[in-house]
Design a protein around this motif. Structure first.
Motif, short mmCIF file in Angstrom:
data_model
loop_
_atom_site.label_atom_id
_atom_site.label_comp_id
_atom_site.label_asym_id
_atom_site.label_seq_id
_atom_site.Cartn_x
_atom_site.Cartn_y
_atom_site.Cartn_z
N VAL A 1 0.92 -0.94 0.13
CA VAL A 1 -0.14 0.00 0.13
C VAL A 1 0.73 1.28 0.26
CG1 VAL A 1 -2.12 0.98 1.28
CG2 VAL A 1 -1.67 -1.13 1.74
N PHE A 2 0.65 1.91 -0.73
CA PHE A 2 1.20 2.89 -1.25
C PHE A 2 0.31 4.51 -0.98
CE2 PHE A 2 3.83 1.77 -5.27
CZ PHE A 2 4.92 1.24 -4.41
N ILE A 3 1.40 5.16 0.34
CA ILE A 3 0.25 6.34 0.74
C ILE A 3 1.08 7.40 0.63
CG2 ILE A 3 -0.78 7.77 2.82
CD1 ILE A 3 -1.52 4.67 3.58
N MET A 4 1.14 8.83 -0.46
CA MET A 4 1.69 9.94 -0.29
C MET A 4 0.17 10.72 -0.98
SD MET A 4 4.86 9.63 -2.99
CE MET A 4 6.45 11.24 -2.11
N ASP A 5 1.15 12.09 -1.17
CA ASP A 5 -0.22 13.10 -1.56
C ASP A 5 1.09 13.82 -2.18
OD1 ASP A 5 2.43 14.84 -0.33
OD2 ASP A 5 0.45 16.44 1.32
N ASN A 6 1.86 13.59 -2.47
CA ASN A 6 2.18 14.08 -3.96
C ASN A 6 2.75 13.12 -5.21
OD1 ASN A 6 4.56 13.54 -3.00
ND2 ASN A 6 4.93 15.61 -2.34
N ASP A 7 2.92 13.15 -6.13
CA ASP A 7 4.23 12.43 -6.90
C ASP A 7 5.67 11.54 -6.56
OD1 ASP A 7 3.80 10.54 -8.72
OD2 ASP A 7 4.76 12.00 -10.90
N ASP A 8 6.06 10.66 -6.67
CA ASP A 8 7.06 9.99 -6.52
C ASP A 8 8.49 10.33 -7.33
OD1 ASP A 8 9.76 8.35 -5.32
OD2 ASP A 8 8.25 6.56 -5.52
N GLY B 1 -5.34 22.45 1.43
CA GLY B 1 -4.52 21.59 1.67
C GLY B 1 -4.25 20.54 0.93
N CYS B 2 -5.12 20.11 0.24
CA CYS B 2 -4.94 18.40 -0.31
C CYS B 2 -4.42 18.73 -1.77
CB CYS B 2 -5.64 18.07 0.17
SG CYS B 2 -5.70 16.03 -1.02
N VAL B 3 -3.53 18.41 -2.55
CA VAL B 3 -3.56 17.72 -3.79
C VAL B 3 -4.06 16.99 -4.39
CG1 VAL B 3 -1.25 17.45 -4.95
CG2 VAL B 3 -1.03 18.39 -3.39
N HIS B 4 -4.31 17.39 -5.74
CA HIS B 4 -4.59 16.88 -6.59
C HIS B 4 -4.34 16.97 -7.59
CE1 HIS B 4 -8.70 17.85 -4.34
NE2 HIS B 4 -8.52 18.45 -4.28
N ASP B 5 -4.74 15.26 -8.51
CA ASP B 5 -3.33 15.29 -9.69
C ASP B 5 -3.93 15.87 -10.76
OD1 ASP B 5 -2.46 14.20 -11.57
OD2 ASP B 5 -2.92 11.89 -11.60
N PRO B 6 -2.74 17.28 -11.56
CA PRO B 6 -3.25 17.59 -11.83
C PRO B 6 -3.42 17.49 -14.06
CG PRO B 6 -0.95 17.97 -11.56
CD PRO B 6 -1.47 17.09 -10.44
N GLY B 7 -2.75 15.83 -13.69
CA GLY B 7 -2.28 15.37 -15.35
C GLY B 7 -1.63 15.60 -15.63
N ILE B 8 -0.75 16.60 -15.51
CA ILE B 8 0.18 16.62 -16.84
C ILE B 8 1.20 15.68 -17.22
CG2 ILE B 8 1.38 18.61 -17.17
CD1 ILE B 8 0.09 20.54 -15.04
N TRP B 9 1.44 15.19 -16.34
CA TRP B 9 2.60 14.02 -16.38
C TRP B 9 2.02 12.44 -15.86
CZ3 TRP B 9 3.58 18.62 -13.92
CH2 TRP B 9 3.88 18.50 -12.47
N PRO B 10 2.43 11.64 -16.23
CA PRO B 10 1.70 10.44 -15.47
C PRO B 10 2.43 10.15 -14.10
CG PRO B 10 3.43 9.87 -17.30
CD PRO B 10 3.54 11.07 -17.06
N SER B 11 1.25 9.33 -12.88
CA SER B 11 2.02 9.63 -11.58
C SER B 11 2.93 7.62 -11.72
CB SER B 11 1.11 8.90 -11.02
OG SER B 11 1.01 8.55 -9.76
N HIS B 12 3.86 8.17 -11.47
CA HIS B 12 4.92 6.60 -10.79
C HIS B 12 4.64 5.80 -10.39
CE1 HIS B 12 8.74 4.79 -11.57
NE2 HIS B 12 8.71 4.59 -10.06
N GLU C 1 -6.98 2.01 -6.50
CA GLU C 1 -6.18 3.41 -5.63
C GLU C 1 -7.26 3.82 -5.25
OE1 GLU C 1 -4.60 6.08 -9.16
OE2 GLU C 1 -4.54 4.21 -9.73
N GLY C 2 -7.55 4.65 -4.87
CA GLY C 2 -7.90 5.56 -3.86
C GLY C 2 -7.51 6.91 -3.63
N ASN C 3 -8.25 7.36 -3.55
CA ASN C 3 -8.12 9.72 -3.22
C ASN C 3 -7.29 9.39 -2.09
OD1 ASN C 3 -8.13 12.25 -3.46
ND2 ASN C 3 -10.02 12.17 -4.81
N ILE C 4 -6.28 10.35 -2.46
CA ILE C 4 -5.50 10.93 -0.76
C ILE C 4 -6.26 11.61 -0.36
CG2 ILE C 4 -4.55 12.90 -1.98
CD1 ILE C 4 -3.13 10.38 0.82
#
Length: 294
Positions: free
Chosen positions: A192-199, A241-252, A265-268
């Motif tokens: 289980v990965f839990i992270m509020d931005n991309d790796d 205060g929460c980060v959403h996926d901007p869809g600009i580049w693929p999430s690692h 996947e779940g929503n952080i």
């Protein structure tokens, strides 16, 4: 005619049994709000374990994503003993407590966490049954999972994908390793990965992470479930205060998880992760039905 032979339970052997859960949680400073959400979801996760995996032989580990012990930030002379020992969000931290409790494994990426320290962290040593760095079935401390998973926000920019590879490596799981005995050949592996931005820090590609994890499971693609609570595309009003996926580049992390047949996947930014853990549990059961240890 002789009576029909008793063939026992017709379910696959994997369903009877063993699951190894690996939690890889970011401790970056931006995770303060998500730490609260994760903490609020601990009871729900434990309820899922007790209801949907009753009788299963479970191992649960929360691993260090850094190459340091995070509590050293609390030992800074401007913090320790002055601002609630380590600021207002670590009131329980005891100055100097690292001297007798922090060993090599507390400073090793991929090793099970026993002493989460710093802002929003547990701030005391987790005493787990068996002297392990992971929870085993029958753990007597009801707060054990919260203790190891409340990692705080004093971490570095974390390479979560690379950390997963380290956590399941022979080096850490073999004799004398920090996670010795955690990873079992005949158990389903759930990470289980839990992270509020991309790796952005991992150097291994999604394919290399996939191949390393599969190799750790003896080459069995069906012995693994990949889960991730990460930023998702914005729907409706943004959560402050929460980060959403901007869809600009693929999430690692998304790329890594999607290399496995069983993934979710779940929503952080969700208020609680209870619903995600419930859905993920059904997927884990599906994978367990198909997993027959060799």
């Amino acid at each position: 005619m002789d009576p029909a032979p008793d063939l026992g339970d017709p379910q696959p052997e994997g369903c009877k049994g063993k699951i190894d859960f690996v939690f890889v949680i970011s401790a970056l400073g931006t995770m303060a709000g998500e730490q609260d959400q994760l903490l609020a979801s601990f009871p729900g996760f434990l309820d899922v374990l007790e209801t949907k995996f009753a009788g299963f032989d479970r191992h649960i580990i929360s691993v260090n994503t850094d190459e340091k012990w995070r509590g050293m930030g609390c030992e800074h002379p401007d913090l320790c003993g002055n601002q609630g020992n380590c600021g207002p969000y670590a009131m329980d931290y005891v100055c100097g407590s690292y001297a007798d409790t922090v060993f090599k494994c507390d400073r090793t990426r991929g090793a099970g966490l026993l002493y989460n320290a710093g802002s929003y962290a547990t701030n005391h040593v987790c005493e787990l049954d068996g002297g392990n760095r992971y929870i085993i079935e029958g753990e007597t401390d009801p707060d054990a999972f919260a203790c190891i998973a409340q990692v705080g926000t004093f971490g570095d920019e974390p390479p979560l994908a690379d950390t997963l590879v380290a956590a399941v490596s022979d080096e850490l799981n073999g004799p004398g390793g920090c996670n010795e005995g955690f990873l079992r050949d005949d158990a389903l592996l759930v990470f289980v990965f839990i992270m509020d931005n991309d790796d952005d820090e991992s150097v291994l590609s999604a394919k290399k992470v996939h191949d390393a994890v599969v190799a750790a499971k003896g080459g069995d693609e069906h012995a693994i479930v990949g889960l991730a609570i990460i930023p998702q595309p914005l729907e409706g009003e943004p959560v402050p205060g929460c980060v959403h996926d901007p869809g600009i580049w693929p999430s690692h992390l998304r790329e890594v998880v999607q290399t496995f047949d069983y993934h979710r996947e779940g929503n952080i930014c969700a208020d609680s992760y209870d619903a995600f853990f419930n859905e993920a549990a059904d997927l884990v059961h599906e994978a367990c039905d198909a997993f027959i240890p060799q």
